[in-house]
Design an enzyme around this catalytic site. Sequence first.
Site, PDB file in Angstrom:
ATOM      1  N   GLY A  41       0.835  -1.199   0.000  1.00  0.00           N
ATOM      2  CA  GLY A  41       0.000   0.000   0.000  1.00  0.00           C
ATOM      3  C   GLY A  41       0.866   1.244   0.000  1.00  0.00           C
ATOM      4  O   GLY A  41       1.938   1.271   0.627  1.00  0.00           O
ATOM      5  N   GLY A  43      -0.646   4.490   0.338  1.00  0.00           N
ATOM      6  CA  GLY A  43      -1.430   5.642   0.785  1.00  0.00           C
ATOM      7  C   GLY A  43      -0.655   6.402   1.833  1.00  0.00           C
ATOM      8  O   GLY A  43       0.566   6.248   1.957  1.00  0.00           O
ATOM      9  N   ALA A  45      -0.450   6.072   4.998  1.00  0.00           N
ATOM     10  CA  ALA A  45       0.250   5.212   5.949  1.00  0.00           C
ATOM     11  C   ALA A  45       1.374   4.453   5.253  1.00  0.00           C
ATOM     12  O   ALA A  45       2.529   4.480   5.700  1.00  0.00           O
ATOM     13  CB  ALA A  45      -0.728   4.247   6.603  1.00  0.00           C
ATOM     14  N   HIS A 267     -20.906   8.627   5.843  1.00  0.00           N
ATOM     15  CA  HIS A 267     -20.622  10.058   5.814  1.00  0.00           C
ATOM     16  C   HIS A 267     -21.881  10.832   5.437  1.00  0.00           C
ATOM     17  O   HIS A 267     -22.539  10.508   4.470  1.00  0.00           O
ATOM     18  CB  HIS A 267     -19.508  10.336   4.805  1.00  0.00           C
ATOM     19  N   SER A 285     -17.003  17.503   0.946  1.00  0.00           N
ATOM     20  CA  SER A 285     -16.235  17.598   2.193  1.00  0.00           C
ATOM     21  C   SER A 285     -17.065  18.045   3.386  1.00  0.00           C
ATOM     22  O   SER A 285     -17.940  18.897   3.286  1.00  0.00           O
ATOM     23  CB  SER A 285     -15.092  18.580   2.014  1.00  0.00           C
ATOM     24  N   ARG A 338     -20.047  12.745  12.439  1.00  0.00           N
ATOM     25  CA  ARG A 338     -20.640  12.203  11.219  1.00  0.00           C
ATOM     26  C   ARG A 338     -21.753  11.212  11.474  1.00  0.00           C
ATOM     27  O   ARG A 338     -22.788  11.242  10.799  1.00  0.00           O
ATOM     28  CB  ARG A 338     -19.547  11.531  10.393  1.00  0.00           C
ATOM     29  N   GLU A 433      -5.971   3.070   7.744  1.00  0.00           N
ATOM     30  CA  GLU A 433      -7.374   2.675   7.839  1.00  0.00           C
ATOM     31  C   GLU A 433      -7.518   1.169   7.989  1.00  0.00           C
ATOM     32  O   GLU A 433      -8.493   0.671   8.532  1.00  0.00           O
ATOM     33  CB  GLU A 433      -8.148   3.153   6.600  1.00  0.00           C
ATOM     34  N   LEU A 449      -6.472  11.261   8.069  1.00  0.00           N
ATOM     35  CA  LEU A 449      -5.167  11.671   7.559  1.00  0.00           C
ATOM     36  C   LEU A 449      -4.166  11.673   8.705  1.00  0.00           C
ATOM     37  O   LEU A 449      -3.026  11.231   8.575  1.00  0.00           O
ATOM     38  CB  LEU A 449      -5.266  13.061   6.934  1.00  0.00           C
TER      39      LEU A 449
END
Lengths: 651, 252, 220
Positions: A41, A43, A45, A267, A285, A338, A433, A449
Amino acid sequence: MATIDSKIPAGPIAEKWTNYKAHQKLVNPKNKRKLDVIVVGTGLAGASAAASLGEMGFKVKNFCIQDSPRRAHSIAAQGGINAAKNYQNDGDSVYRLFYDTVKGGDYRAREANVYRLAEVSASIIDQCVAQGVPFAREYGGMLANRSFGGAQVSRTFYAKGQTGQQLLLGAYSALMCQVNAGTVELYTRYEMLDVVIIDGRARGIIARNLVTGNIERFAAHAVVIGTGGYGNAYFLSTNAMGCNCSAAMACYRKGAYFANPSYVQIHPTCIPVHGDKQSKLTLMSESLRNDGRIWVPKKLEDAKKLQAGEIQGKDIPEEDRDYYLERRYPAFGNLVPRDVASRAAKERCDKGFGVNNTGLAVFLDFSQAIKDFGRKEIEARYGNLFDMYEEITDESPYETPMMIYPAVHYTMGGIWVDYELQTSVKGLFAIGECNFSDHGANRLGASALMQGLADGYFVLPYTIQNYLSDQITVPRISTDEKVNPEFKVAEDAVKARIQKLFAIKGKRSVDSIHKELGRIMWDYVGMGRTAEGLKEGLAKLKKLREEFYTNLFVPGTAEGVNVELEKAIRLEDFILMGELVANDALTRNESCGGHFREEYQTEEGEAKRDDENYFYVGCWEYQGSDDVAPVLSKEPLVYEAIKVQTRNYKN
Amino acid sequence: MAKNISFTIKYWKQNGPKDAGHFEQREMHNIPDDTSFLEMLDILNEELINEGKEPFTFDHDCREGICGMCSLYINGTPHGKTATGATTCQLYMRKFNDGDVITVEPWRSAAFPVIKDCMVDRSAFDKIQAAGGYVTVRTGQPQDANAILIPKQDADEAMDCATCIGCGACVAACKNGSAMLYVSSKVSQFALLPQGRPEAAKRAKAMVAKMDELGFGNCTNTRACEAVCPKNETIANIARLNREFLKAKLAD
Amino acid sequence: MSVSGVALILFLTFHACMNVVALFSAEGYNMICEMLGANWYAVAATLALAALVAVHFIYAIILTLQNRKARGASRYAVSDKPAKVEWAAQNMFVLGVIVILGMLLHLYNFWYNMMFAEMANGGYAYVNDLSAHDGYGMIAYTFSNPVYSVLYLVWLVALWFHLTHGFWSAFQTLGWSGKIWFNRVKTIGYVYATVLILMFAVVVLKFALCGGACCTGICG
C-alpha cells in the site's frame, strides 16, 4: 476464545509513549541494512512508512495496485488534518484532541493508542510543512485552521479542499526520494493476494503482477499492510473503484484477528444516489458544514412537492425550514460528528421529509453564508467543491441548495493490532485505515489523515524495530521452495484460487454480483440495523456466495491484464468481509458510533450504548474456511484517563 | 431530469505495446445522461461480458477527479471537453447528444506505451519525480511548522502548482509529447516555497535531465497542455521552470 | 532557439529600418548600401548572421525530429485543437521552412547581386547591369516583376505568423514570463511583428505598385 494482549505500556497515559520509546529495542544502522521490510500500500500510511523505514536504512519493498504510488485513495481526502497545535489560541491541547477523538469514537477506542495519536499529531504538521506541503496560510504567513465536526476548537489544517492530495503527494515525494536513494524498491500494478507465514511469523507475500498476470513471491523479515478499508463491500461508497480488502482478508485468513468490523462510517455529506448505473458516490467535504446549513421542509406537503419536482428548495420560505441539526444539537449544530449527522438525515428522510425525487436527500444550504460573507469568499473557501458538485449534478450550489445524503465512507474496524501496530500474527503489521486502532466506533473528520501519517511516520518506524531487533541474526529470507516450501504452498493456493474462479463459467459479471452484495449490505447491514435484519442479511450473503461460486463469469485468461479477474478476487473477499460486518453487528447488542442497532436507542432516537456488556474490542478469528462462522474474542477496554459517559452534543 | 441518449462508441483495442491496435465499434442505446462517462463504459463492459466477450480495458480509480488514474482521449481531447477542466471520470453523458459518434483513444506518446487497450504505462512520471521532486527532509523532529512564515500569496500559488494530479493529459495533448507542464508544476511548487529553495537548482536540472532521458519531447510553447489540463496548471509554470533551469545552468 | 530567434528579430528590425529609408530617399538608401558594402565588418556581420540562421534552423530540425520521436508511432484518429492553441504555434517548422525558402530567393535577388558581387565580381551585379552599390535600383528592378512581389508578400505573411509565436515563445523559454507578463509579452510581440512586417511590406508594395518613379513624387 483467545486471550488478547494489547501490550499497552505501563504508566500514566501521557507518559506511555515516551516511556515506550525510551525502553524499546532498537536496531543499529549496520543491521538495518540486513533487514527487509515489505510494505503493501502506498497511501498516507504505506508511503510514509516505506519512506521512513527506507530512510532509516531498512531495505523496503513497497507495493501498490495502481500505476503510481500517488494514486492511492488517501488522495481523495478533502477537508483537512487535525493536530493539537493550538495555533488559534482557542484552548486546544493534546489532551483535548485525545478526549474529542475518544468521545467522537463513542468510547470504543483504545485510550493509549488515541493519546499517542494526539501526541504525535503536532509533529505531523511540522513534518509535512518541512516537506513543502502547501497548507493554507493567513496573510501574516502563519498556518490557517478551520473547524470540523465533533470539535469546539479550530485545529484542522487544510490545503484548499485537497488536503489528502497534498499530504499524499508529500509522502509520495518522500517515498520517491528513497526510491532514488535505492532504499525502497517500488512495485506498481502489483496486488498482494496472500501473506506467507513461516514458523508463525510473516515472512513474505504472494502478489500478482497485474500487467503480466504472473504470480510472484516476495520475502522479508516483516510485512506491513497499509491497504485501506473495506467500504467497497457496500459497492456504492465514496471509496475509489480499486479500494478493496483483499490484503486484509489474506491476513485474516492466515490468522490475524479482524477487529470491530461493524464500525462502518456513513458520511453525511455525499451527493445522493441517482440511478442504478451509478458506480460510486461522491463525497462533499465535511468542511462544507462549517458554513452550510442542513435542513428539510417543516411541512410534509412541501417535501412531497419537492419530491414531485413541483417546487425547488429556494421556494420554501425561511419559517418553513427545519434546520434539524441546529434544533436537536444546539451546542454543535451542523458540526455534530458524522454518525450523528447521518442518522439525523436518515431519520428525517424515513419520516418522509426527503427533498429529491427518491426522497433520499436533505439540503445543505449556503444562501445564509453567501449573504454573510459574500459569494467571493464562499468561492474561495469551497470553489472547487462547488464546481465538482455542479459538474456532477448540473446544478449550481450558489443558486440552489446542495442536496446531500449519507453514504459509506470509512471503516473504523480493521485488522486487530496491539499498541505496536502488530497484528496477532508475529511480524505482520497493519497501519492506517486497514487497522482498527484509533477511531473507536466513529471517526471524527480530519482524523483519518492524522492517523495514517501518525502510523507511518511516527509510530510504526519505532515499534517495528522492537520486533526486528531480534531478527538481525535471521539471514535474508529466501523464496526458494527448497529452503522455504511455504512460499510454494501459498503460491499454488493463489493459482488454484484463480483457476477456480475461471472454472465457474457462469453467466453473471463480477459487477452485477457486487451490486447485489452492496444492496444486501446497505439494506441489512447499513445505517440502521436490527437483529432480525442482520440474520436475514447473513442468510442472503450465504446465498450470494453460492451464486458467486456457481454463476460468476470471468472472461479472458490468467495471463496479462485481466481487470475482471482482479475484481472477482476482490469480490470473493468482499463477501467474506460482508459476513464479518454482519456477524459483528449481530453480536454487538448496543448502538455506538457507526454501529446503530434500532433496538437500542433512547426515546429521543439517540444511540444507546451498553458499557457494561460491550465495552470491548470485538476480535474475530477465521476458522479455516469462508463457510465456517468466525469466532469472537474480546479485548476488554480499560479507560484510565477518561470517564466513560453518554456522548452529548446538545449542550 | 435525466433523459436517455443513444450513440455510437468507437473504442481502441490493443493487446500490448507491440500490437498495432484497432478500433471497435458499438451502438449504445438509452444511456441516461446523468451517468458519468466511465459509468457508460461500465455499461459497455457489462454488455460485452454478458455476450461472453472480453471487456474494454482502461485505467480509472477514484472517480472524483483527484487520483489522476483515468486517462482517455475522447473525441480528440484528453479527458473529453468540459467547460471548467475535469478528468474523464468527471465527464457526464449530458455533454453528448443523441446520434453522436464518440471516439475513445489512449494517451498516445512514446513515453507512455500502451499496456492494454486504453491503459497506458505512465511510470515515467514516477521516475521524473524520483529524480528530484521532493524536499530532502528526514522523518523526525523538524522545526515548528509556524517557524517558517510563508506569505499567503506564495502559499496559494504553490498550492495551485501542487494541484497537478499527474494524469498525463498534458503529454497526451502535446504534439511534441512533452512533459514540461507536469515537471514545471512540481518544480514550481517547491521553487515558490522557502523549504524548496536549498535544492532548487539541483532539482530543476535533475528533473529536466530525467525527462529528456525518458524520451519526452521538447516544449515549443504551443499551449495545448494548459488548454487540456484538468487542474488548470498554466504555462507560467513552464516559464518558471525555464527560469530555474537557466539560473541553475548559468550558476554551474 | 530562443536566443538565436531574438538575435534574428533584432536583425530584422535593423533591416526593416534600413528598408524604410528607400521609401524616402534613393540616395539615402544607396548610401547605407555603400556603407555596408563588402567592408570587413559587414562581411563579418553577414557571416555571423548566416551562422545564426544555421543554428536556428539546424536546431529546429533536431528538435522537430526529437519531438516526432517523442510523439510516438501511433497518431490520434480524431484530434480537436483547443481554442487556446494558435495555428502558428503548431506550425512553426513549416513556417520556418517557408521563411528559409523566401530568404534564399531574397539572397539571390539582392545579396548575390550586391555584397557577393562586390566581393567576387568587381561590383557589378550578375542579374542586371546595375552597380552593386545601387541597392535602390535593385529594389525597383526586382519588384517591377509582380511574381517577385507576390512571392515576397507570401514570404512576409509566413514571417509574420512565425514571429507572432516566436516572439513570446522566446521570452517564455528564457523564463521571462508569468501569469501577468505572458499577456504583456504576447501583446508586445503581436504589435512588434505587425509593425516590422508592415515596414517590409510597405516597401514591396510601394515599388510593386509605382516602381522607383513615384519616389520623387513623395520625397521631392
